[in-house]
Enzyme design. Structure first.
Site, short mmCIF file in Angstrom:
data_model
loop_
_atom_site.label_atom_id
_atom_site.label_comp_id
_atom_site.label_asym_id
_atom_site.label_seq_id
_atom_site.Cartn_x
_atom_site.Cartn_y
_atom_site.Cartn_z
N HIS A 122 0.85 -1.20 0.00
CA HIS A 122 0.00 0.00 0.00
C HIS A 122 0.88 1.24 0.00
O HIS A 122 1.94 1.25 0.62
CB HIS A 122 -0.89 0.04 1.24
CG HIS A 122 -1.73 -1.18 1.41
ND1 HIS A 122 -2.70 -1.54 0.51
CD2 HIS A 122 -1.72 -2.14 2.35
CE1 HIS A 122 -3.26 -2.68 0.91
NE2 HIS A 122 -2.69 -3.06 2.01
N GLU A 149 -2.08 -0.74 8.02
CA GLU A 149 -2.98 -1.75 8.58
C GLU A 149 -2.21 -2.62 9.55
O GLU A 149 -0.98 -2.58 9.59
CB GLU A 149 -3.59 -2.61 7.46
CG GLU A 149 -2.57 -3.47 6.72
CD GLU A 149 -3.16 -4.14 5.48
OE1 GLU A 149 -4.05 -3.57 4.82
OE2 GLU A 149 -2.71 -5.26 5.16
N HIS A 188 3.34 -7.51 1.56
CA HIS A 188 2.66 -8.42 2.49
C HIS A 188 1.64 -9.29 1.78
O HIS A 188 1.10 -8.91 0.74
CB HIS A 188 1.99 -7.63 3.61
CG HIS A 188 0.92 -6.67 3.14
ND1 HIS A 188 1.22 -5.48 2.55
CD2 HIS A 188 -0.43 -6.74 3.17
CE1 HIS A 188 0.10 -4.84 2.26
NE2 HIS A 188 -0.92 -5.59 2.61
N ARG A 236 -0.96 -4.56 -6.43
CA ARG A 236 -0.68 -5.99 -6.47
C ARG A 236 0.69 -6.19 -7.12
O ARG A 236 0.89 -5.80 -8.26
CB ARG A 236 -1.79 -6.71 -7.23
CG ARG A 236 -1.78 -8.20 -7.05
CD ARG A 236 -2.97 -8.86 -7.75
NE ARG A 236 -4.23 -8.65 -7.05
CZ ARG A 236 -5.34 -8.19 -7.63
NH1 ARG A 236 -5.37 -7.89 -8.89
NH2 ARG A 236 -6.44 -8.04 -6.92
ZN ZN Z 1 -2.95 -4.91 2.84
#
Ligand code: ZN
Length: 313
Positions: free
Chosen positions: A100, A118, A175, A195
């Site tokens: 991200h 996150e 991740h 991605r």
């Molecule tokens: Zn994520």
């Protein structure tokens, strides 16, 4: 003392999802490949409703706008949109490898959107389970080379996990959740994901879109060390443990064995019951409940046997 806001979760089907949200959490899920329960959120892609009480049926986004006093947000200092999103994720299969952007990158490249920080609390996983957190490139040149040449085995760093582990995923961290993992995610309310790699899988006969250029832009090099990426936490009877404090959220693990007393003096506190059952000031709570304690709620008495993941801004 205000009224507790119990949420009605939103469920998301996913190619990698499973049935644990029904089998383990007892939710009525839409199918046998349900990947996500959005327990507390007001994002446009999953705006939860209030389940009962004065505001029954109202969307959280509308409550945030129409009743800022519930969130200590009368002066708008916590933003125009509800800032957090709480999910329970059931990964039956591996998720694609992602990264991200931070707020600054997203603002410029994603139409003023927020970036995303996150974190994960592992609820359940297979023995010898791992997650992808970070990568093995030492320099940005090496990173570009590994990605462009598809040297995924060398690039991807897997870290062993067990239930109770806590992982903070800062922007720029490569991740992925691996199959067999059930976790609770606390995150900034944003949907901007790049991605990096999808294991060369096909979805409806085609590979899913990758975002190679953006990924190379935002991935942090070198990655945070493996040892510093996972925090092991253990149950402590009748205890509130802080798991993380970062600019976007503070997250706590609460283990109730008999009775825990605390004080809600934050603008608002989110709670998700992930084990057991009990009461909060006499109101019944059970595994799978997601609720918000509003501004000025005051004294909180938890009783019973349960585990709660709580957060605030
Ligand atoms: Zn994520």
């Amino acid at each position: 003392m205000g009224e507790l806001l119990f949420m009605k979760p939103v469920f998301k089907e996913a190619v990698w999802g499973g049935k644990k949200l029904r089998e383990d959490f007892g939710y009525e899920i839409p199918g046998d490949s349900t990947g996500e329960c959005w327990g507390i959120g007001a994002h446009k892609n999953g705006d939860c409703q209030i389940a009962e009480g004065t505001y029954k049926g109202e969307h959280l986004s509308k409550l945030w706008t129409d009743h800022p006093e519930l969130f200590g947000n009368e002066d708008g200092k916590y933003g125009k949109e509800f800032p957090l999103l709480i999910k329970i994720i059931d990964a039956k299969d591996d998720l694609s490898i992602q990264v991200h952007p931070d707020d600054a990158y997203a603002k410029v490249h994603e139409n003023g959107s927020l970036g995303k920080t996150e974190c994960w609390f592992i609820l359940d996983c297979k023995e010898n389970a791992t997650l992808v957190v970070g990568h093995n490139a030492k320099t940005r040149e090496e990173l570009e080379q590994m990605i462009q040449e598809g040297k995924w085995k060398k690039f991807i760093r897997e870290i062993p996990i067990k239930p109770g582990d806590f992982i903070q995923i800062d922007p720029g961290t490569v991740h992925a959740i691996k199959g067999g993992t059930l976790l609770l995610e606390t995150q900034q309310s944003s949907d901007i994901t790049y991605r990096v790699y999808d294991y060369d899988r096909l979805s409806n006969g085609k590979p899913r879109q990758l975002h190679i250029a953006q990924s190379i832009d935002v991935i942090t090099v070198p990655a945070k060390s493996a040892e510093n990426s996972v925090v092991h936490t253990e149950k402590k009877d009748d205890a509130i443990q802080q798991l993380i404090q970062c600019p976007y959220y503070t997250v706590y693990r609460i283990d109730v064995e008999h009775r825990v007393e605390t004080w809600q003096d934050k603008p608002f506190v989110l709670m998700s019951v992930v084990k057991g059952e009990g009461t909060l000031n006499g109101t019944h709570l059970k595994k799978g409940d997601h609720l918000i304690l509003p501004d000025g709620y005051g004294k909180v008495e938890l009783q019973g046997r349960m585990q709660i993941i709580a957060s605030t801004i």
